[in-house]
Design an enzyme around this catalytic site. Structure first.
Site, PDB file in Angstrom:
ATOM      1  CB  ALA A 207      -0.908  -0.034   1.339  1.00  0.00           C
ATOM      2  CG  HIS A 208       2.536   2.513  -3.352  1.00  0.00           C
ATOM      3  ND1 HIS A 208       2.061   1.492  -3.939  1.00  0.00           N
ATOM      4  CD2 HIS A 208       2.747   3.625  -4.332  1.00  0.00           C
ATOM      5  CE1 HIS A 208       1.901   1.616  -5.088  1.00  0.00           C
ATOM      6  NE2 HIS A 208       2.286   3.001  -5.525  1.00  0.00           N
ATOM      7  NE  ARG A 209      -2.412   3.094  -7.353  1.00  0.00           N
ATOM      8  CZ  ARG A 209      -1.974   3.473  -8.387  1.00  0.00           C
ATOM      9  NH1 ARG A 209      -1.860   4.933  -8.399  1.00  0.00           N
ATOM     10  NH2 ARG A 209      -1.703   2.923  -9.303  1.00  0.00           N
ATOM     11  CB  SER A 210      -0.985  10.019  -2.448  1.00  0.00           C
ATOM     12  OG  SER A 210      -1.879  10.183  -3.552  1.00  0.00           O
ATOM     13  CG  ASP A 284      -2.077   1.063  -2.768  1.00  0.00           C
ATOM     14  OD1 ASP A 284      -1.039   0.580  -3.365  1.00  0.00           O
ATOM     15  OD2 ASP A 284      -2.087   2.172  -1.924  1.00  0.00           O
TER      16      ASP A 284
END
Length: 363
Positions: A207-210, A284
């Site tokens: 999970a890394h999306r802003s 994500d």
């Protein structure tokens, strides 16, 4: 042949390096001149230079070292620096891949030059314009001279926007990359032993999306859902955490449950091997959705939309958003999936097809 022959490849992130590696190898096998321009959008070692070493690629000819910043600041700096590099190179073609700020910068600069722009992985749409990547895709597609769509669905997306000329469905270079690298990963990666994992008996979270990690409630809900899902299936979770996400955990003072093990970002071969043998991926990331589909690993995507709808259509992926209960239910179902879907992303010859078209224009 024309006098100008060089093909420039502009890239800046780990997925771009991976997906353009087959194109670079095909260029080398043909003995065709090319130049690599790395913006430095990913600037930590495990997200950048180690990939070139591990994939047996030569170091970039230009390493612009742009690094982080706001979207506007980062993209603006890239445009300035990429223009300087491309003016020196004077390429006949510029190839970009995907939907990053590096891609947009390369597209804008090339559109102002006497060079043709080719967009690899053209036509992807999530139809969520709040995603910066969606705008990057759209703008790059409309600036391109040739669009290399990975699927018929992507080509259809382009047609709805009036782009029908110079579109070729080639499959996705991610298939080329997975085919070329999975055996290497099996031979060289020790990741399962290092984490004391048994094949098919663990989950992987990315999970890394802003929109997920920059929102405290969404990030908390994802972590809670994955932890509860892990408890329900009796498997541990490995979370190779992006630096941005790690900063947010600290900033939000979010605790990580004991059954979720944080790890530093993994190199490509380790991560590929981890994906291949996971019971389920929770992510994500668009690239992880694709790779998991190719590797026959079920995927649960913590987003409301995806630019890879083919993964959902064939039954390899389920969109659940960030609702805790939906994450738990989807993971439980995914773990029991037979993974007998058909790969929708082509036969692994995308790089060859792309360069057949590009090189033909230079004769």
């Amino acid at each position: 042949m024309t006098d100008r022959q060089t093909i420039a490849l502009v890239l800046g992130t780990r997925p771009e390096i991976v997906k353009l590696a087959p194109v670079v190898r095909e260029l080398k096998s043909r003995g065709h001149p090319y130049t690599l321009v790395h913006t430095g959008q990913h600037y930590s070692s495990n997200l950048n230079s180690v990939f070139f070493d591990q994939l047996n690629l030569e170091s970039p000819d230009y390493d612009l070292g742009v690094g982080s910043g706001s979207h506007g600041e980062q993209t603006g700096t890239m445009i300035r620096e990429v223009e300087v590099a491309l003016n020196e190179i004077d390429p006949a073609w510029v190839l970009v891949q995907g939907d990053t700020n590096s891609v947009l910068a390369g597209a804008i600069v090339t559109s102002k030059m006497d060079a043709k722009l080719g967009h690899i992985e053209a036509g992807l749409r999530s139809y969520d314009r709040t995603m910066p990547e969606e705008m990057n895709r759209i703008l790059t597609d409309h600036a391109s001279d040739h669009l290399f769509a990975p699927t018929e669905s992507a080509a259809a997306n382009l047609a709805t926007e009036g782009i029908t000329d110079c579109v070729t469905v080639t499959g996705n270079t991610v298939v080329d990359a997975v085919n070329q690298h999975s055996d290497l990963a099996a031979a060289e990666s020790t990741v399962l032993g290092r984490f004391d994992l048994s094949p098919g008996e663990y989950l992987v979270l990315t999970a890394h999306r802003s929109e997920n990690v920059d929102a405290k409630d969404r990030f908390r809900s994802i972590v809670k859902g994955v932890s509860r899902a892990a408890d329900s299936v009796g498997f541990p979770v490995i979370y190779p955490i992006h630096p941005r996400a790690e900063e947010r955990l600290s900033e939000f003072d979010l605790s990580i449950p004991e059954n979720i093990r944080l790890a530093e970002p993994l190199d490509y071969l380790d991560f590929l091997h981890l994906q291949q043998h996971a019971a389920t991926m929770v992510t994500d990331s668009g690239g992880v959705q694709e790779e998991s589909c190719i590797l026959e690993t079920p995927c649960v995507t913590v987003r409301a939309s995806t630019e890879r709808p083919e993964t959902v259509t064939v039954g390899a992926n389920e969109l659940v958003g960030v609702d805790t209960a939906k994450i738990v239910a989807a993971v439980k179902a995914a773990v029991e999936t037979d993974a007998d879907w058909k790969n929708p992303f082509g036969d692994g010859t995308a790089a060859e097809q792309i360069l057949d078209i590009v090189c033909e224009t230079l004769r």
